[in-house]
Scaffold this motif. Structure first.
Motif, short mmCIF file in Angstrom:
data_model
loop_
_atom_site.label_atom_id
_atom_site.label_comp_id
_atom_site.label_asym_id
_atom_site.label_seq_id
_atom_site.Cartn_x
_atom_site.Cartn_y
_atom_site.Cartn_z
N PRO A 5 4.65 -6.78 -3.37
CA PRO A 5 3.54 -5.85 -3.08
C PRO A 5 3.89 -4.38 -3.28
O PRO A 5 3.11 -3.62 -3.85
CB PRO A 5 3.20 -6.16 -1.62
CG PRO A 5 3.59 -7.60 -1.46
CD PRO A 5 4.82 -7.78 -2.29
N LYS A 6 5.07 -3.95 -2.80
CA LYS A 6 5.43 -2.53 -2.93
C LYS A 6 5.59 -2.14 -4.39
O LYS A 6 5.14 -1.07 -4.82
CB LYS A 6 6.72 -2.23 -2.16
CG LYS A 6 7.11 -0.77 -2.19
CD LYS A 6 8.35 -0.50 -1.34
CE LYS A 6 8.72 0.97 -1.36
NZ LYS A 6 9.93 1.25 -0.54
N ARG A 7 6.25 -3.01 -5.17
CA ARG A 7 6.43 -2.70 -6.59
C ARG A 7 5.08 -2.63 -7.31
O ARG A 7 4.83 -1.72 -8.10
CB ARG A 7 7.31 -3.74 -7.26
CG ARG A 7 7.53 -3.43 -8.75
CD ARG A 7 8.31 -4.50 -9.48
NE ARG A 7 8.45 -4.15 -10.87
CZ ARG A 7 7.52 -4.33 -11.80
NH1 ARG A 7 6.37 -4.92 -11.46
NH2 ARG A 7 7.70 -3.94 -13.04
N MET A 8 4.20 -3.58 -7.04
CA MET A 8 2.90 -3.59 -7.72
C MET A 8 2.06 -2.39 -7.32
O MET A 8 1.31 -1.83 -8.14
CB MET A 8 2.16 -4.89 -7.42
CG MET A 8 2.81 -6.13 -8.04
SD MET A 8 3.02 -6.01 -9.85
CE MET A 8 1.32 -5.93 -10.39
N ALA A 9 2.17 -1.94 -6.07
CA ALA A 9 1.45 -0.74 -5.65
C ALA A 9 1.90 0.47 -6.47
O ALA A 9 1.08 1.30 -6.91
CB ALA A 9 1.67 -0.48 -4.16
N GLN A 10 3.21 0.56 -6.69
CA GLN A 10 3.72 1.66 -7.51
C GLN A 10 3.27 1.55 -8.95
O GLN A 10 2.84 2.53 -9.56
CB GLN A 10 5.25 1.69 -7.46
CG GLN A 10 5.84 2.83 -8.28
CD GLN A 10 7.32 2.64 -8.55
OE1 GLN A 10 7.74 1.57 -8.99
NE2 GLN A 10 8.09 3.67 -8.28
N PHE A 18 0.68 0.08 -10.24
CA PHE A 18 -0.74 0.37 -10.40
C PHE A 18 -1.02 1.85 -10.25
O PHE A 18 -1.83 2.42 -10.99
CB PHE A 18 -1.58 -0.43 -9.40
CG PHE A 18 -2.06 -1.75 -9.94
CD1 PHE A 18 -3.04 -1.81 -10.92
CD2 PHE A 18 -1.53 -2.94 -9.47
CE1 PHE A 18 -3.48 -3.03 -11.42
CE2 PHE A 18 -1.96 -4.17 -9.96
CZ PHE A 18 -2.94 -4.21 -10.94
N GLU A 19 -0.34 2.52 -9.29
CA GLU A 19 -0.61 3.95 -9.12
C GLU A 19 -0.25 4.73 -10.38
O GLU A 19 -1.03 5.55 -10.87
CB GLU A 19 0.15 4.54 -7.94
CG GLU A 19 -0.21 6.02 -7.77
CD GLU A 19 0.69 6.77 -6.81
OE1 GLU A 19 1.79 7.17 -7.22
OE2 GLU A 19 0.26 6.97 -5.67
N HIS A 37 -4.24 -9.04 -8.54
CA HIS A 37 -3.77 -8.03 -9.49
C HIS A 37 -4.49 -8.18 -10.84
O HIS A 37 -4.82 -7.18 -11.49
CB HIS A 37 -2.27 -8.14 -9.70
CG HIS A 37 -1.46 -7.94 -8.45
ND1 HIS A 37 -1.78 -6.99 -7.51
CD2 HIS A 37 -0.35 -8.59 -7.98
CE1 HIS A 37 -0.90 -7.04 -6.52
NE2 HIS A 37 -0.04 -8.00 -6.79
N ARG A 62 -7.88 -6.66 -10.46
CA ARG A 62 -7.81 -5.20 -10.43
C ARG A 62 -7.59 -4.64 -11.83
O ARG A 62 -8.22 -3.65 -12.22
CB ARG A 62 -6.67 -4.76 -9.51
CG ARG A 62 -6.54 -3.25 -9.35
CD ARG A 62 -5.47 -2.91 -8.33
NE ARG A 62 -5.31 -1.47 -8.19
CZ ARG A 62 -4.42 -0.90 -7.38
NH1 ARG A 62 -3.65 -1.67 -6.61
NH2 ARG A 62 -4.33 0.42 -7.31
N PHE A 119 4.44 7.82 -5.70
CA PHE A 119 5.53 6.88 -5.95
C PHE A 119 6.59 7.41 -6.91
O PHE A 119 7.53 6.71 -7.23
CB PHE A 119 4.97 5.56 -6.49
CG PHE A 119 4.35 4.71 -5.42
CD1 PHE A 119 5.14 3.99 -4.55
CD2 PHE A 119 2.97 4.65 -5.29
CE1 PHE A 119 4.56 3.20 -3.56
CE2 PHE A 119 2.38 3.88 -4.30
CZ PHE A 119 3.19 3.14 -3.43
#
Length: 267
Positions: free
Chosen positions: A38-43, A45-46, A78, A81, A266
């Motif tokens: 989750p943390k990697r995908m949040a970065q 995507f941002e 994902h 999105r 990020f």
């Protein structure tokens, strides 16, 4: 059909662990878990939304097709999105693929969308980097038979990294960076720019054209991308050698109008 095809690997799960430091020497299942954490995908995507996507959306749709190669096993949230982000940009295509060698998966994706004849130019771009708004128009003149089998490297661009506690930019003039590196060949040929091997040594294998006439790329550097090893070295940049985002926008706003539209949490 568009003759300039840009390929972005968006969290594509390869069949090997090569070239990606975070997945080195890991099993396929372990790499899948790390890739979609989750943390990697949040970065991802941002940075994709802030940097990469607006640059692709700005390209000339009469010349350009964008391919977002992603993994067939990417979690559905994902996938949804990514489709939502690209829905309004018809010249961008999300292409899921099973684990394979990266260059072979990209060959298959390009084969679906390439022109039937003539010349094509494929270029590479990471999901946390960008090309200038006029990139496609600038590289289109190289679509000539005399350049069949040539690489094209763009010498001039902008670096972006968190330094001195703030996100800073600097003029980046360096040959053979990965962002925007291109390969020119006949439309029916299967090879793409990802068949050219390591971007820093393409001149050892291919005749290479160099274009420094415009700011072609924006390349971010942070702790989790493949260029993370450069972060400590960037600390030696003097403050006078860097720019604030406001200054970068004033200098490069025409090429990268999105520079001040994100806080880049990020980076």
């Amino acid at each position: 059909m568009s003759r300039v095809l840009g390929v972005v690997r968006f969290s594509y799960l390869q069949s090997t662990d090569a070239n990606f430091p975070i997945t080195l020497n890991k099993s396929l299942d372990a790499r899948r878990e790390m890739l979609f954490a989750p943390k990697r995908m949040a970065q991802r995507f941002e940075l994709f939304e802030a940097i990469c996507l607006p640059s692709l959306a700005a390209q000339n749709p009469d010349l350009f097709t964008g391919i977002l190669l992603t993994s067939a096993s990417m979690p559905q949230a994902h996938v949804d999105r990514l489709h939502a982000l690209t829905e309004a940009v018809p010249h961008l295509h999300v292409v899921p693929a099973e684990p394979n060698l990266s260059h072979l998966a990209i060959r298959e994706a390009v084969a679906r969308l390439r022109p039937a004849e003539g010349m094509k130019l494929t270029f590479r771009l990471d999901d946390d980097d960008a090309i200038s708004t006029d990139f496609t128009d600038r590289v289109a003149p190289y679509l000539q038979e005399r350049y069949d089998g040539h690489c094209l490297t763009l010498l001039s661009g902008v670096g972006l990294c968190r330094l001195y506690g703030r996100v800073r930019a600097w003029d980046r003039r360096h040959p053979f960076v990965s962002a925007g590196l291109s390969y020119i060949n006949r439309a029916e040929a299967p090879e793409t720019v990802y068949d050219c091997g390591n971007h820093s040594t393409v001149t050892e294998r291919f005749p290479t054209l160099v274009d420094a006439s415009f700011p072609a790329f924006l390349q971010s550097t942070h702790g989790t991308n493949a260029s993370s090893g450069h972060v400590p070295a960037l600390a030696y940049l003097l403050p006078s050698q860097t720019m604030s985002l406001r200054q970068a926008q004033a200098r490069y706003g025409a090429a990268f109008p999105f520079l001040r539209q994100s806080r880049f949490r990020f980076l």
